[in-house]
Design an enzyme around this catalytic site. Structure first.
Site, PDB file in Angstrom:
ATOM      1  N   ILE A  53      -7.829   6.724   2.692  1.00 48.13           N
ATOM      2  CA  ILE A  53      -8.446   6.967   1.387  1.00 48.13           C
ATOM      3  C   ILE A  53      -9.875   7.487   1.566  1.00 48.13           C
ATOM      4  O   ILE A  53     -10.277   8.465   0.931  1.00 48.13           O
ATOM      5  CB  ILE A  53      -8.390   5.694   0.512  1.00 48.13           C
ATOM      6  CG1 ILE A  53      -6.918   5.336   0.239  1.00 48.13           C
ATOM      7  CG2 ILE A  53      -9.141   5.919  -0.805  1.00 48.13           C
ATOM      8  CD1 ILE A  53      -6.698   4.047  -0.530  1.00 48.13           C
ATOM      9  N   TYR A  74      -5.437 -10.994   1.904  1.00 51.21           N
ATOM     10  CA  TYR A  74      -5.950  -9.637   1.657  1.00 51.21           C
ATOM     11  C   TYR A  74      -6.498  -9.535   0.232  1.00 51.21           C
ATOM     12  O   TYR A  74      -7.658  -9.159   0.016  1.00 51.21           O
ATOM     13  CB  TYR A  74      -4.824  -8.607   1.882  1.00 51.21           C
ATOM     14  CG  TYR A  74      -5.180  -7.241   1.338  1.00 51.21           C
ATOM     15  CD1 TYR A  74      -6.105  -6.432   1.990  1.00 51.21           C
ATOM     16  CD2 TYR A  74      -4.608  -6.768   0.150  1.00 51.21           C
ATOM     17  CE1 TYR A  74      -6.451  -5.193   1.464  1.00 51.21           C
ATOM     18  CE2 TYR A  74      -4.949  -5.535  -0.371  1.00 51.21           C
ATOM     19  CZ  TYR A  74      -5.872  -4.749   0.293  1.00 51.21           C
ATOM     20  OH  TYR A  74      -6.213  -3.540  -0.238  1.00 51.21           O
ATOM     21  N   HIS A 111       3.986   1.381   4.587  1.00 57.10           N
ATOM     22  CA  HIS A 111       4.070   1.864   3.200  1.00 57.10           C
ATOM     23  C   HIS A 111       5.354   2.643   2.923  1.00 57.10           C
ATOM     24  O   HIS A 111       5.910   3.292   3.803  1.00 57.10           O
ATOM     25  CB  HIS A 111       2.860   2.748   2.874  1.00 57.10           C
ATOM     26  CG  HIS A 111       1.572   1.990   2.881  1.00 57.10           C
ATOM     27  ND1 HIS A 111       0.714   1.997   3.947  1.00 57.10           N
ATOM     28  CD2 HIS A 111       1.021   1.174   1.968  1.00 57.10           C
ATOM     29  CE1 HIS A 111      -0.325   1.221   3.679  1.00 57.10           C
ATOM     30  NE2 HIS A 111      -0.158   0.697   2.479  1.00 57.10           N
ATOM     31  N   GLY A 127       6.498 -11.852  -0.399  1.00 56.17           N
ATOM     32  CA  GLY A 127       5.262 -11.597  -1.148  1.00 56.17           C
ATOM     33  C   GLY A 127       5.276 -10.356  -2.020  1.00 56.17           C
ATOM     34  O   GLY A 127       4.244  -9.994  -2.584  1.00 56.17           O
TER      35      GLY A 127
HETATM   36  N1  UFG Z   1       9.232  -0.867   0.689  1.00 57.80           N
HETATM   37  C1  UFG Z   1      10.494  -0.731   1.236  1.00 57.80           C
HETATM   38  N2  UFG Z   1      10.579  -0.270   2.524  1.00 57.80           N
HETATM   39  C2  UFG Z   1       9.472   0.059   3.271  1.00 57.80           C
HETATM   40  C3  UFG Z   1       8.201  -0.078   2.688  1.00 57.80           C
HETATM   41  C4  UFG Z   1       8.137  -0.573   1.390  1.00 57.80           C
HETATM   42  O1  UFG Z   1      11.508  -1.019   0.600  1.00 57.80           O
HETATM   43  O2  UFG Z   1       9.632   0.483   4.435  1.00 57.80           O
HETATM   44  C5  UFG Z   1       9.125  -1.340  -0.697  1.00 57.80           C
HETATM   45  C6  UFG Z   1       8.350  -2.639  -0.795  1.00 57.80           C
HETATM   46  O3  UFG Z   1       9.209  -3.729  -0.627  1.00 57.80           O
HETATM   47  C7  UFG Z   1       7.754  -2.538  -2.197  1.00 57.80           C
HETATM   48  C8  UFG Z   1       7.512  -1.041  -2.386  1.00 57.80           C
HETATM   49  O4  UFG Z   1       8.372  -0.407  -1.435  1.00 57.80           O
HETATM   50  O5  UFG Z   1       8.701  -2.948  -3.123  1.00 57.80           O
HETATM   51  C9  UFG Z   1       6.082  -0.607  -2.140  1.00 57.80           C
HETATM   52  O6  UFG Z   1       5.658  -1.092  -0.875  1.00 57.80           O
HETATM   53  P1  UFG Z   1       4.330  -0.592  -0.120  1.00 57.80           P
HETATM   54  O7  UFG Z   1       4.250  -1.360   1.156  1.00 57.80           O
HETATM   55  O8  UFG Z   1       4.310   0.875  -0.050  1.00 57.80           O
HETATM   56  O9  UFG Z   1       3.184  -1.010  -1.112  1.00 57.80           O
HETATM   57  P2  UFG Z   1       2.809  -2.453  -1.682  1.00 57.80           P
HETATM   58  O10 UFG Z   1       3.101  -2.392  -3.155  1.00 57.80           O
HETATM   59  O11 UFG Z   1       3.381  -3.569  -0.937  1.00 57.80           O
HETATM   60  O12 UFG Z   1       1.280  -2.485  -1.319  1.00 57.80           O
HETATM   61  C10 UFG Z   1       0.319  -1.738  -1.980  1.00 57.80           C
HETATM   62  C11 UFG Z   1      -0.789  -1.350  -1.009  1.00 57.80           C
HETATM   63  C12 UFG Z   1      -1.449  -2.586  -0.453  1.00 57.80           C
HETATM   64  C13 UFG Z   1      -1.910  -3.438  -1.598  1.00 57.80           C
HETATM   65  C14 UFG Z   1      -0.747  -3.729  -2.530  1.00 57.80           C
HETATM   66  C15 UFG Z   1      -1.119  -4.541  -3.716  1.00 57.80           C
HETATM   67  O13 UFG Z   1      -0.246  -0.587   0.016  1.00 57.80           O
HETATM   68  O14 UFG Z   1      -2.526  -2.212   0.365  1.00 57.80           O
HETATM   69  O15 UFG Z   1      -0.200  -2.508  -2.986  1.00 57.80           O
HETATM   70  O16 UFG Z   1      -2.055  -3.866  -4.439  1.00 57.80           O
HETATM   71  F1  UFG Z   1      -2.389  -4.606  -1.171  1.00 57.80           F
END
Ligand code: UFG
Length: 326
Positions: free
Chosen positions: A11, A146, A194, A289
């Site tokens: 970012i 975090y 991600h 989580g």
């Molecule tokens: N997901 C998958 N497979 C993957 C990666 C993710 O199915 O390989 C799913 C996750 O379970 C979730 C969604 O895709 O349902 C999004 O996941 P990300 O890891 O891309 O993003 P998050 O929502 O977990 O996390 C984001 C930011 C973090 C932040 C969080 C809360 O990346 O830094 O939002 O604000 F902390």
């Protein structure tokens, strides 16, 4: 001069690019290069020259030298660890870097009479949503270290404003995706956790299976819903925030999202369409989580910062894929 901490990261580098292209601000980037990329700094320097200092927020001397050597008048602070799961397993790392490192930075700012900061916060400060879309007044009950570090810093920023007049804009990002539309810089994390980069990696390499975490949520297709905001739109939000801080000298917080939710399966389908590939998909159990839904109410940023997202999910995925292929 603007100090950008973490300016070699995903970012941070996109915000630096925007500042280099669209302003004449002098910039100094401070990054320990643990997760940031020197290659991003080199690319950015070819756009317009700026200063780069390798250093660590945990080392007060690094900060002292930085503020002594450069005439800094505002700060955009990105440098932080960002992995939710790791923060649960190793909270010490997160409290030492994200929390103590930020306090070190704030104290150094005060010592040099620098009283303006734009801070990278996150939707993770809200915890499990009580209602959707989430506005800025939603209760803050972060559920992992975090999110807690980011929330604690927001609280500290309030105290520093009251006591020392240090003004801050905290931008609470939802899910940031995409890359520079001219394909000069992009996203690259190790390990990559991600969603979009993982789906696209499986599109690029047919041997690679994309692991979807959980299709038994109470949503329209059983997969989690997130609000995916484009990285270039996010960069614009920082420029607006900095301008607001300069003009109004007032602290505030803003959600940065699109108000639109997409399920994991919908994102997967857009990726298949854009890459014209059939991507190997494996359904796995839920990831620890993960809230079932996170969508931003972004009305406040629209109204006060005059910021609105302009890119579609498809735009973001297209730029992310171009970057991955490069
Ligand atoms: N997901 C998958 N497979 C993957 C990666 C993710 O199915 O390989 C799913 C996750 O379970 C979730 C969604 O895709 O349902 C999004 O996941 P990300 O890891 O891309 O993003 P998050 O929502 O977990 O996390 C984001 C930011 C973090 C932040 C969080 C809360 O990346 O830094 O939002 O604000 F902390």
């Amino acid at each position: 001069m603007i100090l950008v901490t973490g300016g070699a990261g995903y970012i941070g580098s996109h915000v630096v690019l925007r500042l280099l292209e669209e302003s004449d601000h002098k910039i100094v980037v401070f990054d320990n290069l643990e997760n940031g990329h020197l290659s991003a700094i080199e690319t950015l320097k070819s756009v317009r020259d700026f200063d780069f200092v390798k250093g660590d927020l945990k080392n007060q001397n690094d900060l002292k030298n930085l503020f002594q050597n450069f005439d800094i008048n505002s700060v955009i602070h990105f440098a932080a660890y960002i992995c939710v799961e790791e923060s649960v397993q190793n909270p010490r790392k997160y409290y030492a870097n994200n929390l103590i490192g930020t306090v070190n930075l704030l104290n150094e700012m005060l010592d040099h009479d620098v009283r303006k900061i734009v801070f990278s916060s996150t939707a993770a400060v809200y915890g499990e949503p009580k209602y959707i879309p989430i506005d800025e007044n939603h209760p803050k009950q972060p559920v992992n270290p975090y999110g807690k570090t980011k929330f604690m810093i927001e609280e500290i920023l309030d105290d520093y404003d009251k006591a020392y007049g240090l003004k801050s804009i905290r931008l609470r990002y939802f899910n940031v995706i995409g890359a520079d539309s001219e394909n000069r810089i992009g996203e690259s994390h190790r390990p990559e956790t991600h969603l979009v980069p993982n789906i696209l990696a499986s599109a690029k390499d047919s041997e690679k299976v994309f692991n979807l975490f959980g299709d038994d949520y109470d949503t329209k297709d059983g997969t989690c819903i997130r609000d995916y905001v484009n990285i270039e739109d996010l960069a614009s939000a920082h420029v607006s925030a900095l301008q607001y801080l300069t003009e109004k000298n007032q602290s505030d917080c803003f959600n940065i999202g699109t108000k639109n939710g997409s399920t994991v399966k919908e994102v997967f389908e857009v990726c298949e369409k854009i890459t014209s590939k059939k991507i190997n998909l494996k359904i796995n159990p839920r990831r620890n989580g993960d809230p079932k839904i996170l969508v931003a109410d972004n009305a406040k940023a629209e109204k006060i910062l005059d910021w609105r997202p302009s890119k579609t999910l498809g735009d973001s995925i297209r730029t992310a894929y171009n970057w991955l292929k490069k």
